[in-house]
Design an enzyme around this catalytic site. Structure first.
Site, PDB file in Angstrom:
ATOM      1  CB  CYS A 104       0.316   1.644   4.110  1.00 57.56           C
ATOM      2  SG  CYS A 104      -1.424   1.177   3.983  1.00 57.56           S
ATOM      3  CB  CYS A 148      -0.925  -0.055   1.220  1.00 61.05           C
ATOM      4  SG  CYS A 148      -1.772   1.475   1.611  1.00 61.05           S
TER       5      CYS A 148
END
Length: 102
Positions: free
Chosen positions: A33, A30
């Site tokens: 993230c 991600c």
């Protein structure tokens, strides 16, 4: 204090802490993230009064499901074992700190 990696087998000890808990639900693939990760690490180092924990949603699908995590990154703040705030998406550090101080 450093970030704690949390899974199903050690989640209860984190959840039942006397300190507020910041849970970062993330995945290695991600992008947002990965952008958020340095801020999460910084908060863990700066805030001795908070437990900062990361939960990999790919490895801990059951835990992510329990929290109703559908999008990542998701941040959850718990106090006394109860969810007091949560947000989805990358946030500036000031907003994350504000979540902790509510």
């Amino acid at each position: 204090m450093s970030v704690i990696k949390v899974g199903k087998n050690n989640f209860d000890s984190v959840k039942n802490s006397d300190k507020p808990v910041l849970l970062d639900f993330y995945a290695d693939w991600c992008g947002p993230c990965r952008m958020l990760a340095p801020m999460i690490d910084e908060i863990a180092r700066e805030r001795e009064d908070v437990i900062v924990a990361k939960i990999n949603v790919d490895e801990e699908q059951e835990l992510a499901s329990e929290f109703g995590i559908f999008s990542i990154p998701s941040l959850v703040v718990m106090k006394n074992g109860k969810i007091v705030d949560q947000s989805v998406g990358a946030k500036p550090k000031a907003q994350i700190l504000a979540m902790l101080d509510r």
